[in-house]
Design a protein around this motif. Sequence first.
Motif, PDB file in Angstrom:
ATOM      1  N   ALA A  16      50.310  39.264  29.328  1.00 50.41           N
ATOM      2  CA  ALA A  16      49.126  38.193  28.978  1.00 50.41           C
ATOM      3  C   ALA A  16      49.582  36.796  28.795  1.00 50.41           C
ATOM      4  O   ALA A  16      48.812  35.941  29.282  1.00 50.41           O
ATOM      5  CB  ALA A  16      48.675  38.816  27.518  1.00 50.41           C
ATOM      6  N   SER A  30      42.978  36.439  28.345  1.00 48.42           N
ATOM      7  CA  SER A  30      44.305  37.279  29.270  1.00 48.42           C
ATOM      8  C   SER A  30      44.628  38.647  28.536  1.00 48.42           C
ATOM      9  O   SER A  30      45.103  39.398  29.390  1.00 48.42           O
ATOM     10  CB  SER A  30      45.451  36.557  29.020  1.00 48.42           C
ATOM     11  OG  SER A  30      45.390  35.110  29.638  1.00 48.42           O
ATOM     12  N   CYS A  34      44.408  42.184  30.838  1.00 50.91           N
ATOM     13  CA  CYS A  34      45.622  43.126  31.034  1.00 50.91           C
ATOM     14  C   CYS A  34      45.415  44.378  30.380  1.00 50.91           C
ATOM     15  O   CYS A  34      45.654  45.456  30.797  1.00 50.91           O
ATOM     16  CB  CYS A  34      46.770  42.542  29.956  1.00 50.91           C
ATOM     17  SG  CYS A  34      47.806  41.097  30.691  1.00 50.91           S
ATOM     18  N   SER A  39      46.620  42.781  35.127  1.00 48.99           N
ATOM     19  CA  SER A  39      47.683  41.865  34.529  1.00 48.99           C
ATOM     20  C   SER A  39      48.252  40.754  35.340  1.00 48.99           C
ATOM     21  O   SER A  39      49.107  40.009  34.972  1.00 48.99           O
ATOM     22  CB  SER A  39      48.614  42.738  33.886  1.00 48.99           C
ATOM     23  OG  SER A  39      49.302  43.634  34.890  1.00 48.99           O
TER      24      SER A  39
END
Length: 710
Positions: A16, A30, A34, A39
């Motif tokens: 992340a 983020s 992920c 990701s």
Amino acid sequence: MKTKRWLTAEPNPGQARVLSEMCGFSTLASMVLCARSMSTPEAAEAFLHPPGLHDPYLLTDLDAAVNLITEAIQLKKRIIVFGDYDVDGITATCVLTDYLCSVGADCGYYIPDRLSEGYGLNCAAIDQLHEEGAELIITVDSGVTAHEEAAHAAALGLHMVITDHHECHDTHPPAEAVINPKRSDSVYPFRELAGVGVAFKLVAALMGSQQAALERYASLVALGTVADVMPVIGENRLIVTEGLRRLAEPHSLGLEMLLRESGMWGKKLTSGTISYVLAPRINAAGRLGKAALAAELFLTKDHERAQALAVSLCEQNKSRQAAENQILDQALTVLRREYNPLEDKIIVLAEEGWHHGVIGIVSSRLCDRYACPVVLISLEGDMGKGSGRSVKGFNLFEALSDSGSLLEKYGGHELAAGLTIRRSNIEAFKARIMAYAAAHLQQQYLIPTVQIDCRIDPSFIDLEAVEGLSVLEPFGMRNPQPVFMMTDMLVEDIMPISSDRHVRLGLRKDGILYTAMLFGTGTGGCNFAQGNYIDVAFHLEINEFRGIRTVQMNVRDIHLSQSEITTDQKFLDLYNSYIGDQPLTARQAQLLMPDRKDLVAVWRHIVSRAEDNRLSVPSNGLSRRISWESRRGINIGKLFVCLDVFSESSLLSYHFKEGLLNIIVKHREGKADISKSVVLATLTQMAKPSCPQGPQENMRHPYDMQGADE
């Protein structure tokens, strides 16, 4: 309601962090990407920014449809767009009809009446359209399985183009063109278009410019796509994004009027605006047999007429809500008496006069509430019309097929279905489908779940981070609004709002106080009290009030924290030792010993909330609610002692089923003298060494528990 199981993803913090640094996303965004298996920058980019709209001519039969329609326009043949009564069908009808009329086609539309005709093509409607001069019928959002109806139209000399997005068979109806991205021979790269999405592709091909079609119709296409709960990924993500942008100044005058009438004009518009504000108003017209009003709204060019129709749709929605709430209340009353979660894996209810255009919504609400399949049947005369909703893992259509010999008609798919049944067959049908559910529905599918993207702490949350989540929008199917989880939050405040229909919570974590909104639950539905620690699953949003912007949690679900569960267990162990005739210390007995005010608080709460003399609640929730209301320390062990005292005096009885405490209040003549309670006498004796005055003092006089309010 059943306790929900939380399924929490565990995204890699390192991945992340890299994604955030390389792409400029907020840490929260983020983490969500992920958690959803995106990701890498490449995967995130492919999801967030799909490459573009696909060529309409990749759809099988689209070229044949374009040729046939172009010829019909040139020869002034009468064209009828045959639609459907839900939002997808109505918007598809309007997109195609508006375009055809704009190029001078002799075009009209027909939307079947939900109440009298039901879904899709029907021969009676085809006969009527033929008599009125129709020469070409174009279906939208329907028709892909209408073999008999298409053959009937062909026998009358009618040409037909079918556009649809539902699952189809290997053989297709006898039409000049059958356009559906789900055809087995289709090479179209995206199978998840809504019905209005397929109609849009046809219009784009007729216009010769997909971009021009998108600029003109994106708002209507987005409306139908989101309302039909299609995945907001790939091509749909592009369409919905553009449609939401253009909702601020829609091509449709009627859509503008609907936004104004619903109070959304000038506000930030999201996919939630469609799902919870616009779609219900449009669907209400179809459910109450007036779908043509919604179609007229989107097609009219008259300002006054558009405003009047928007007002009418909002009024229809209020009528739908009233009918829905009435049916829901009646169903809940029956279920409180009859539903047994240990034995009943499916709910089947039949009632006189339920509006069968609305029972599908109520079935869905009950399915969510009880986490099991639900079938509701509206009775009228000798017949009943039913609508059902199911849970993952139980194919409702197959369940109805098993009972097919008892039904006049049925149809649908795995999670939603409808039926027609004779009144005389209802009891046999109920027994048959309940037995089928008992044999085929696994217990694991009866546990509701909450999908959580990640666990966070206060260091993740600030205005900038929450604003950064907007990169993930628009939200919808296959791209839901992110759900986060925080543990061990201290409940500092519980404030009822909107006549206790909702609750505003003050929650503290690491010295930071958060506002959390719990919608659809009053204070009576909270299984926690001030001072408790809870784990919370929530959405993060920004609330703006008087120019001040703050982070707000919108609660999805709440669990008691482990420390609270441990405390409950301590008092349960004490209570179990007591009823198991194991010796207690004086201090332990005092912890279980209720005084007069404790007993009054418990009794008043039970009788004030019992419906039909029954109350079913989580036991730990009941003790905490009574403690909060009465401001008294009534732990779960003390609660059970109170219940035992009342049971001993024949004031009530209680038992447990699947984690729920079920209380039945008994009718009693005269006063109940609890001063002679064996339960209280035993505890008093145990508590004597360290209790000079003793709780017995509080029980010196008889107390009429049924007159506790006097």
